[in-house]
Design a protein around this motif. Structure first.
Motif, PDB file in Angstrom:
ATOM      1  N   UNK A  88      10.298  14.677  -5.224  1.00 58.65           N
ATOM      2  CA  UNK A  88      11.287  13.646  -4.941  1.00 58.65           C
ATOM      3  C   UNK A  88      10.777  12.693  -3.875  1.00 58.65           C
ATOM      4  N   UNK A  89      10.874  11.396  -4.158  1.00 54.08           N
ATOM      5  CA  UNK A  89      10.521  10.365  -3.182  1.00 54.08           C
ATOM      6  C   UNK A  89      11.780   9.969  -2.417  1.00 54.08           C
ATOM      7  N   UNK A  90      11.654   9.843  -1.097  1.00 50.31           N
ATOM      8  CA  UNK A  90      12.783   9.478  -0.237  1.00 50.31           C
ATOM      9  C   UNK A  90      12.334   8.326   0.660  1.00 50.31           C
ATOM     10  N   UNK A  91      13.135   7.282   0.709  1.00 48.63           N
ATOM     11  CA  UNK A  91      12.798   6.142   1.552  1.00 48.63           C
ATOM     12  C   UNK A  91      14.039   5.668   2.287  1.00 48.63           C
ATOM     13  N   UNK A  92      13.849   4.704   3.194  1.00 50.19           N
ATOM     14  CA  UNK A  92      14.908   4.353   4.129  1.00 50.19           C
ATOM     15  C   UNK A  92      16.033   3.570   3.477  1.00 50.19           C
ATOM     16  N   UNK A  93      15.739   2.660   2.586  1.00 54.51           N
ATOM     17  CA  UNK A  93      16.784   1.822   2.008  1.00 54.51           C
ATOM     18  C   UNK A  93      16.526   1.543   0.551  1.00 54.51           C
ATOM     19  N   UNK A  94      17.459   0.828  -0.051  1.00 56.50           N
ATOM     20  CA  UNK A  94      17.328   0.470  -1.462  1.00 56.50           C
ATOM     21  C   UNK A  94      16.575  -0.843  -1.635  1.00 56.50           C
ATOM     22  N   UNK A  95      16.729  -1.764  -0.703  1.00 56.05           N
ATOM     23  CA  UNK A  95      16.055  -3.046  -0.804  1.00 56.05           C
ATOM     24  C   UNK A  95      14.716  -3.027  -0.097  1.00 56.05           C
ATOM     25  N   UNK A  96      14.075  -4.185  -0.074  1.00 55.29           N
ATOM     26  CA  UNK A  96      12.800  -4.304   0.600  1.00 55.29           C
ATOM     27  C   UNK A  96      11.634  -3.997  -0.320  1.00 55.29           C
ATOM     28  N   UNK A  97      10.446  -4.277   0.186  1.00 53.53           N
ATOM     29  CA  UNK A  97       9.233  -4.139  -0.615  1.00 53.53           C
ATOM     30  C   UNK A  97       8.860  -2.689  -0.867  1.00 53.53           C
ATOM     31  N   UNK A  98       9.409  -1.756  -0.109  1.00 50.85           N
ATOM     32  CA  UNK A  98       9.152  -0.333  -0.337  1.00 50.85           C
ATOM     33  C   UNK A  98      10.460   0.449  -0.350  1.00 50.85           C
ATOM     34  N   UNK A  99      11.524  -0.191  -0.834  1.00 51.53           N
ATOM     35  CA  UNK A  99      12.800   0.488  -0.977  1.00 51.53           C
ATOM     36  C   UNK A  99      12.877   1.238  -2.292  1.00 51.53           C
ATOM     37  N   UNK A 100      14.020   1.822  -2.576  1.00 52.39           N
ATOM     38  CA  UNK A 100      14.135   2.632  -3.791  1.00 52.39           C
ATOM     39  C   UNK A 100      13.916   1.803  -5.046  1.00 52.39           C
ATOM     40  N   UNK A 101      14.333   0.544  -5.052  1.00 55.55           N
ATOM     41  CA  UNK A 101      14.165  -0.260  -6.274  1.00 55.55           C
ATOM     42  C   UNK A 101      12.695  -0.508  -6.574  1.00 55.55           C
ATOM     43  N   UNK A 122       0.832  -1.196   0.000  1.00 54.65           N
ATOM     44  CA  UNK A 122       0.000   0.000   0.000  1.00 54.65           C
ATOM     45  C   UNK A 122       0.875   1.258   0.000  1.00 54.65           C
ATOM     46  N   UNK A 123       2.030   1.193   0.677  1.00 52.15           N
ATOM     47  CA  UNK A 123       2.942   2.340   0.691  1.00 52.15           C
ATOM     48  C   UNK A 123       3.408   2.678  -0.723  1.00 52.15           C
ATOM     49  N   UNK A 124       3.755   1.652  -1.510  1.00 54.91           N
ATOM     50  CA  UNK A 124       4.183   1.889  -2.885  1.00 54.91           C
ATOM     51  C   UNK A 124       3.035   2.485  -3.702  1.00 54.91           C
ATOM     52  N   UNK A 125       1.850   1.928  -3.535  1.00 60.45           N
ATOM     53  CA  UNK A 125       0.690   2.399  -4.286  1.00 60.45           C
ATOM     54  C   UNK A 125       0.378   3.858  -3.961  1.00 60.45           C
ATOM     55  N   UNK A 126       0.360   4.212  -2.669  1.00 58.96           N
ATOM     56  CA  UNK A 126       0.041   5.585  -2.275  1.00 58.96           C
ATOM     57  C   UNK A 126       1.128   6.561  -2.721  1.00 58.96           C
ATOM     58  N   UNK A 127       2.363   6.105  -2.707  1.00 54.30           N
ATOM     59  CA  UNK A 127       3.453   6.976  -3.158  1.00 54.30           C
ATOM     60  C   UNK A 127       3.288   7.336  -4.627  1.00 54.30           C
ATOM     61  N   UNK A 128       2.985   6.345  -5.450  1.00 52.50           N
ATOM     62  CA  UNK A 128       2.767   6.604  -6.874  1.00 52.50           C
ATOM     63  C   UNK A 128       1.583   7.543  -7.058  1.00 52.50           C
ATOM     64  N   UNK A 129       0.536   7.344  -6.289  1.00 54.54           N
ATOM     65  CA  UNK A 129      -0.645   8.197  -6.387  1.00 54.54           C
ATOM     66  C   UNK A 129      -0.306   9.639  -6.030  1.00 54.54           C
ATOM     67  N   UNK A 130       0.489   9.826  -4.990  1.00 54.51           N
ATOM     68  CA  UNK A 130       0.869  11.179  -4.587  1.00 54.51           C
ATOM     69  C   UNK A 130       1.693  11.874  -5.666  1.00 54.51           C
ATOM     70  N   UNK A 131       2.712  11.192  -6.163  1.00 51.64           N
ATOM     71  CA  UNK A 131       3.622  11.813  -7.129  1.00 51.64           C
ATOM     72  C   UNK A 131       2.919  12.098  -8.451  1.00 51.64           C
ATOM     73  N   UNK A 132       2.113  11.156  -8.917  1.00 46.21           N
ATOM     74  CA  UNK A 132       1.522  11.279 -10.246  1.00 46.21           C
ATOM     75  C   UNK A 132       0.250  12.112 -10.266  1.00 46.21           C
TER      76      UNK A 132
END
Length: 834
Positions: free
Chosen positions: A663-676, A638-648
């Motif tokens: 600009x989106x900022x998150x805690x790490x590169x890995x994980x289900x809601x990381x930068x990747x 849901x975090x990924x989904x809401x982030x896309x909704x906010x930005x777009x």
């Protein structure tokens, strides 16, 4: 704090799919896997730990790496080995994670629960180089074409110049150090003490007495800005030479004999040079210099090559392990480690005599030994009567004075030791050669604020000044630069990023007054060099000073001429440098120069929120214009989904801020809601395409890492035989094809470390439920402060957020800079003003 129009935190839309986890590097005892960490732009991170306080931090960091190795079956036989080559410095910028694992889809937190990515100011984000696949300095340095000197090449040239000076100093160990060409005063005394300990001439506690450098005569009045000599041509940085086919073939043969993948041949030659095959044959543990190779893998390689000739206490093995531990510590920001922590980690790697291993590493030149605390210069009788452990590291005299302060023994790599000493030497030179009778009263009277006036008056009488404050306080260094130029001085300000340079230029009203640090050192920006090779400057103001690591600071200070003034300006609450050291924090703590604390508050709801975070309070602020919005989520999807909704959708509709300025900022590169995962979802929504150029399409937002610690946002324009063409803040950059994978990533979402020193009209900070270990006060302070007009917080971390702000302050890094700087104290040096 309210929700944006249309932001109903429901689940009516399907959340974006989580990014699949990347496999961890394989390989077992028989040989390393080629799937280990690769150099990548995620290494623009600084080291930090999730736990607050400095006590025991070194031991936690170092012991973590040894945890997995302790269960490995040690090699069968033990035999003393000849002295080995010094482990390659190339390992510093690319090594496996602290616990030996390099699984990419993890947050920025290392396996021991401490983060490997924060500067001295932080305690949370994990080193991208550890969790995500560490980056090599070599892999990212060649991003620009050789025909034209880029900022990345210039930065590497500066680092190469420092290393050449270090090698020269090492070659002249037995000779006195000439004034102006090396170390002097306190730094020279420390180096002499280190060598005395290494040679056995003195005990580990026989350390020099620190005395303040003697003042030197003040130079003549500053030269006018109009009397600049012509800028000399900057020498072209040669392109790195490709490994010869013969060297590659020889290394492949050795790797095959040891059961290691042939894919490691090229990285081995890059790390060890053309003699890599011979080095690996005589000392298989040199394989640890290759990115992603773990100790247990190097052990298997050594057993296959040496058979019964190797054992857990083999001097070659223990020296390589000590070097690796120190390199790993540098990735976490330390320039030195407690010797006791190193011994504990060695024991975890099945070393049966850690004391002897430490002594061997010092004798072999892998590490230098230092003392911190205790009597500065014990007399000869005390030194003779005291007893030492076999490694000469600890004082064990049971009759010692109980009131005497304990001596803490540190181990460090020579590159950082000499950088710290060179930096102290250079700062002392600036302090003592500055004209202290200058009258800038009239210039201060015209300052736009009381804090700016105080800064101008302070700089008039000091060669080194520290200025601290938030984003609004950046107007004060701008006023100082304008005032100095009005007095006929050659003054510029240097920022960490191109965005910072543009903001400074806007504040001064003169683009010529603002440069980036990389551009200044390369000669691509700024006034160039004078006839003596020094920067043609009377005043240099370094903004974003917390991002300055010790090696970069040493290069910068050595480039300043006698009599020049240096101002280090920055926000002490943000995350620190990606490289080793904590220069800004150490200079502040040492109080070795005047300090000016800004009284200019950051305006608006975002400024109020961030200011409270800086003192450990997460306050609810009034945001009538919806400047601050909280979007609660239940899980990472849901975090990924809401982030896309906010930005777009939401932010562009509510604030007329386009997606490319958010600009989106998150805690790490890995994980289900990381930068990747976030970048994958944002690309699908904002710029879908097949990724035909190495995974990128024209229009993709990216981040380019030309050198470790530098993240440059850009946009993909095209690609051809030369490589990937980027537009980075108006500058055209061509990344060669072979460097794209290691130095370019999608950039719709960044980590807080990558975003440090930059701001955007809007920022969306993503805090998924698994982000708790990656949060700290400096991380939250940095991330929340990246938005100028709007901040959205996608919040699924529950109580972890207020806990991090209140209870997880910045974790200290282990450095030697502060005690060295304290030798510069003068009666009026440490009084903060403003």
């Amino acid at each position: 704090m309210t929700a944006l129009p249309g932001e109903t935190p429901g689940t009516d839309d399907a959340p974006a799919e989580d990014a699949p986890a990347a496999p961890a590097p394989g390989g077992g005892a028989d040989g390393p896997s080629p799937d280990g960490p690769t150099a990548g732009p995620d290494a623009a991170e600084a080291p930090e730990a999730a736990t607050g306080g400095a006590a025991g931090a070194d031991a936690v960091d170092v012991v973590a790496e040894a945890a997995s190795a302790s269960s490995e079956e040690p090699p069968e036989a033990v035999e003393e080995s000849a002295k080995t080559e010094k482990p390659s410095e190339a390992a510093n910028s690319s090594v496996a994670s602290a616990d030996g694992s390099a699984a990419e889809e993890t947050s920025e937190t290392s396996a021991d629960g401490s983060e490997s990515a924060e500067a001295s100011e932080d305690g949370s984000e994990s080193a991208e180089a550890s969790a995500d696949g560490s980056e090599t300095a070599e892999g990212s340095a060649d991003a620009a074409p050789a025909a034209e000197l880029s900022e990345a090449q210039a930065e590497l040239a500066a680092q190469r110049e420092l290393r050449e000076r270090i090698e020269k100093r090492k070659a002249e160990k037995a000779a006195p150090i000439s004034a102006g060409g090396g170390l002097s005063g306190t730094a020279a005394d420390l180096l002499a003490a280190v060598r005395a300990v290494e040679s056995g001439e003195k005990a580990g506690t026989a350390f020099f007495a620190r005395t303040a450098p003697a003042p030197t005569p003040a130079p003549a009045s500053p030269r006018p800005a109009t009397a600049q000599p012509p800028r000399p041509a900057v020498p072209e940085v040669p392109a790195p030479q490709a490994a010869s086919p013969e060297a590659l073939e020889a290394v492949r043969a050795v790797l095959a004999q040891g059961g290691a993948p042939e894919a490691l041949a090229r990285p081995a030659v890059d790390a060890l040079g053309e003699q890599a095959a011979e080095l690996l044959r005589t000392d298989p543990w040199h394989l640890l210099a290759v990115s992603g190779v773990r100790p247990e893998q190097a052990d298997g390689f050594a057993r296959a090559l040496l058979g019964s000739e190797c054992g857990p206490d083999d001097g070659r093995r223990t020296a390589a392990l000590v070097g690796r531990l120190l390199e790993q510590a540098a990735l976490r920001g330390h320039t030195a480690l407690d010797a006791a922590a190193v011994r504990t980690a060695l024991a975890g790697h099945a070393v049966r005599d850690p004391d002897a291993a430490v002594l061997n590493a010092v004798e072999e030149g892998v590490a230098l030994l230092f003392g911190e605390g205790g009597d500065a210069e014990p007399d000869e009788t005390d030194a003779e009567d005291g007893e030492q452990d076999e490694d000469g590291v600890r004082e064990a005299d049971p009759t010692a004075d109980a009131d005497a302060a304990p001596v803490r023994m540190l181990l460090g790599l020579d590159r950082y030791a000499l950088a710290e000493e060179s930096l102290v030497d250079g700062l002392a030179r600036l302090v003592n050669t500055c004209e202290k009778t200058a009258d800038w009263t009239e210039a201060a009277a015209g300052a736009p604020s009381p804090s700016a006036a105080e800064l101008i008056r302070t700089v008039a009488s000091a060669g080194l000044v520290v200025h601290s404050g938030g984003e609004a306080a950046r107007a004060e260094p701008a006023a100082l630069i304008a005032a100095a130029r009005g007095l006929g001085l050659r003054a510029v300000g240097a920022a960490h990023s191109e965005d910072g340079r543009r903001r400074l230029a806007a504040a001064t009203g003169d683009p010529a007054t603002a440069v980036t640090l990389a551009g200044l050192l390369s000669g691509a920006q700024g006034p160039g060099r004078d006839e003596d090779g020094a920067l043609a400057l009377d005043l240099l103001v370094v903004l974003d000073a917390p991002q300055l690591d010790v090696e970069g600071a040493a290069v910068l200070v050595e480039a300043l001429a006698d009599g020049a003034r240096l101002v280090l300006s920055g926000d002490p609450g943000v995350l620190g440098s990606a490289g080793a050291g904590r220069v800004f924090a150490d200079v502040l703590a040492a109080r070795a120069c005047p300090q000016v604390v800004s009284r200019t508050p950051d305006p608006g709801p975002i400024g109020e929120l961030v200011s409270g975070i800086g003192i450990g309070e997460l306050n609810q602020v009034d945001a009538p214009g919806k400047e601050v919005v909280i979007v609660p989520v239940r899980d990472a999807g849901e975090a990924v989904h809401r982030t896309v909704q906010l930005v777009a959708d939401s932010v562009p509709r509510a604030f007329s801020i386009p997606a490319e300025e958010t600009q989106v900022i998150t805690v790490g590169h890995g994980g289900a809601a990381g930068t990747r995962a976030l970048n994958e979802a944002l690309k699908q929504r904002l710029n879908p395409g097949p990724g035909r150029f190495g995974g990128f399409d024209p229009g993709d937002r990216v981040v380019h890492v030309p050198a470790p610690g530098r993240a440059v946002p850009g946009v993909v324009r095209s690609a051809d035989g030369e490589g990937l063409h980027l537009d980075c803040g108006g500058a055209s950059v061509v990344v060669p094809q072979e460097r794209v994978e290691s130095s370019v990533r999608h950039g719709w979402a960044l980590s807080a470390h990558q975003a440090a020193g930059m701001r955007w009209p809007a920022a969306v900070v993503v805090l998924p439920g698994d982000a708790a270990q990656g949060l700290s006060r400096p991380w939250v302070y940095t991330a929340f402060g990246r938005g100028e007009r709007h901040l959205s917080v996608v919040h699924g971390a529950d109580r972890a957020l207020p806990h991090a702000v209140a209870e997880v302050p910045a974790q200290e890094r282990t450095t030697r800079l502060r005690p060295l700087l304290e030798a510069l104290l003068t009666p009026d040096a440490g009084s903060p003003t403003g």
